[in-house]
Write an enzyme that holds these catalytic residues in place. Structure first.
Site, mmCIF file in Angstrom:
data_model
loop_
_atom_site.group_PDB
_atom_site.id
_atom_site.type_symbol
_atom_site.label_atom_id
_atom_site.label_comp_id
_atom_site.label_asym_id
_atom_site.label_seq_id
_atom_site.Cartn_x
_atom_site.Cartn_y
_atom_site.Cartn_z
ATOM 1 N N GLY A 69 0.810 -1.213 0.000
ATOM 2 C CA GLY A 69 0.000 0.000 0.000
ATOM 3 C C GLY A 69 0.844 1.264 0.000
ATOM 4 O O GLY A 69 0.532 2.231 -0.699
ATOM 5 N N CYS A 319 2.183 1.039 11.675
ATOM 6 C CA CYS A 319 3.483 1.554 11.244
ATOM 7 C C CYS A 319 4.088 2.475 12.282
ATOM 8 O O CYS A 319 5.270 2.768 12.251
ATOM 9 C CB CYS A 319 3.356 2.264 9.910
HETATM 10 C C1 LIG Z 1 -5.023 3.799 4.937
HETATM 11 C C2 LIG Z 1 -3.707 3.138 4.704
HETATM 12 N N1 LIG Z 1 -2.948 3.553 3.665
HETATM 13 C C3 LIG Z 1 -1.758 2.992 3.392
HETATM 14 C C4 LIG Z 1 -1.251 1.968 4.172
HETATM 15 C C5 LIG Z 1 0.110 1.381 3.854
HETATM 16 O O1 LIG Z 1 -0.011 0.066 3.398
HETATM 17 P P1 LIG Z 1 1.214 -0.966 3.508
HETATM 18 O O2 LIG Z 1 1.308 -1.341 4.939
HETATM 19 O O3 LIG Z 1 0.797 -2.113 2.629
HETATM 20 O O4 LIG Z 1 2.422 -0.308 3.017
HETATM 21 C C6 LIG Z 1 -1.995 1.514 5.259
HETATM 22 C C7 LIG Z 1 -1.471 0.449 6.143
HETATM 23 O O5 LIG Z 1 -1.821 0.368 7.307
HETATM 24 C C8 LIG Z 1 -3.255 2.105 5.531
HETATM 25 O O6 LIG Z 1 -4.010 1.709 6.568
#
Ligand SMILES: Cc1ncc(COP(=O)(O)O)c(C=O)c1O
Length: 374
Positions: A69, A319
């Site tokens: 993402g 994160c």
């Molecule tokens: C709304 C949103 N956007 C982007 C991301 C990023 O995705 P990824 O963890 O696959 O990099 C997340 C991950 O928690 C998310 O919740």
């Protein structure tokens, strides 16, 4: 173990596991190679791309496969061709760092102005508010469909109409929406839509960016001409296979939503009974999550105590876990109640979540809360 952290990552669904097992003997090859082994991997990759496209009503050729993402969001924001100093971008104050940090980079490195719309107490900006924020030099509107921490649902289809009428490129971070709401890019009005595999039953390490046909995109990762020149690098075929298989069963995931709605209502009522104050407006949040703050307690300590009780939950975005920083989303939503941001618990559900698990988790929370704060 009771797992109530589906907004961080979902367990890999069985169809995805089976597809990855079946594909593992061919997926190692380089799909750009012209020989038999390469063509085998290419076939797997293209089947996965078609499954991902199908799940959002798109054409396979318009889907760029990414590593997740964050990469899809980075590409969707930084890759818009023609973004230049003096131009303007509109977003919200509650974006995931994958979008927020990419926009900050545009601001600091490229001299692009960024307007961040407020989301007070989780109430998203209306289409009229978005329209009022546009300027003649606005080139991009970049925002999320569903908030990762509170589940707030933003009216992206309405925003899409505003952006189309104004000729503004519209990027939607649908990372938390896919698998929870039906997505049809034909009616969404977006130009770019980001997805992540591990939020919908696929493995982590795979994601996608849907790009409206004709929109020019510059790669963020440069090198070879893979992904029609929009994302260089040998793709991770095996994870794409899992992502594709998970996408092929999104209808089943969506079917769990009504049950999760009542499960969530019950959980929210119990959290309040235990002294929690709900974050966001339950009337406008997705059924997979409930977020509550407990005055006088630290969210990270509650998470650790629950973990010792065998219950996995979160206090903010995965994160930023481990950083012990107050949630930027809750700080933005409740600027005059800063305590909420460091005292939050996020319980998030998926189709696998049972009523019994939630009951046990709530009992564990009652035990944890009955102990004095450290
Ligand atoms: C709304 C949103 N956007 C982007 C991301 C990023 O995705 P990824 O963890 O696959 O990099 C997340 C991950 O928690 C998310 O919740």
């Amino acid at each position: 173990m009771i797992y109530l952290d589906h907004h961080a990552a979902t367990p890999i669904c069985e169809p995805a596991l089976l597809a990855m097992n079946a594909g593992s003997s061919a997926a190692w090859a380089n799909p750009s190679s012209a020989h038999t082994a390469g063509r085998g991997a290419r076939a797997l990759l293209e089947r996965a791309r078609a499954q991902i496209a199908d799940a959002i009503g798109a054409q396979a050729a318009d889907v760029v496969l990414t590593s997740g993402g964050s990469e899809a969001c980075n590409l969707g924001v930084l890759g818009v061709q023609g973004l230049a100093g003096g131009q303007h971008v509109v977003t919200t104050e509650i974006e995931h760092p994958a979008v927020a940090q990419a926009l900050r980079r545009l601001e600091t490195d490229a001299g692009i102005a960024v307007s961040r719309l407020a989301v007070p107490a989780g109430a998203p900006p209306s289409a009229e508010q978005l329209a009022a924020a546009l300027r003649p030099e606005t080139r991009l509107c970049a925002l999320q469909w569903i908030n990762h921490e509170t589940g707030a649902i933003l009216p992206v289809a309405d925003y899409g109409q505003v952006c189309r009428a104004a000729g503004v490129v519209f990027f939607v971070d649908a990372t938390q929406a896919a698998g929870k709401l039906p997505i049809d890019v034909a009616t969404l009005g977006a130009d770019l839509v980001a997805l992540a595999s591990h939020k919908l039953g696929g493995p982590a390490g795979a994601g996608a960016l849907w790009v409206r046909r004709g929109l020019q995109l510059s790669p963020v990762i440069t090198g070879g001409s893979q992904e029609r020149g929009r994302r260089a690098g040998s793709p991770d075929v095996l994870h794409a296979v899992g992502f594709g298989a998970a996408c092929a069963q999104l209808r089943e995931r969506l079917a769990a939503q009504p049950r999760l709605q009542s499960l969530r209502a019950h959980t929210a009522a119990e959290l309040q009974r235990l002294g929690g104050v709900l974050n966001g407006d339950l009337g406008n949040t997705i059924a997979t999550v409930v977020n509550a703050s407990f005055a006088g307690r630290r969210g990270d300590e509650l998470v650790a105590a629950l973990d010792l009780e065998g219950v996995c939950v979160a206090s903010g975005a995965a994160c930023s876990s481990g950083l012990s920083e107050p949630s930027p989303v809750l700080l933005a939503m409740y600027p005059s109640e800063r305590w909420r941001a460091s005292s939050a618990l996020r319980l998030s559900f998926g189709p696998e979540t049972t009523e019994t698990e939630v009951e046990s988790a709530l009992e564990a929370l009652a035990r944890v809360l009955s102990r004095r704060a450290a």
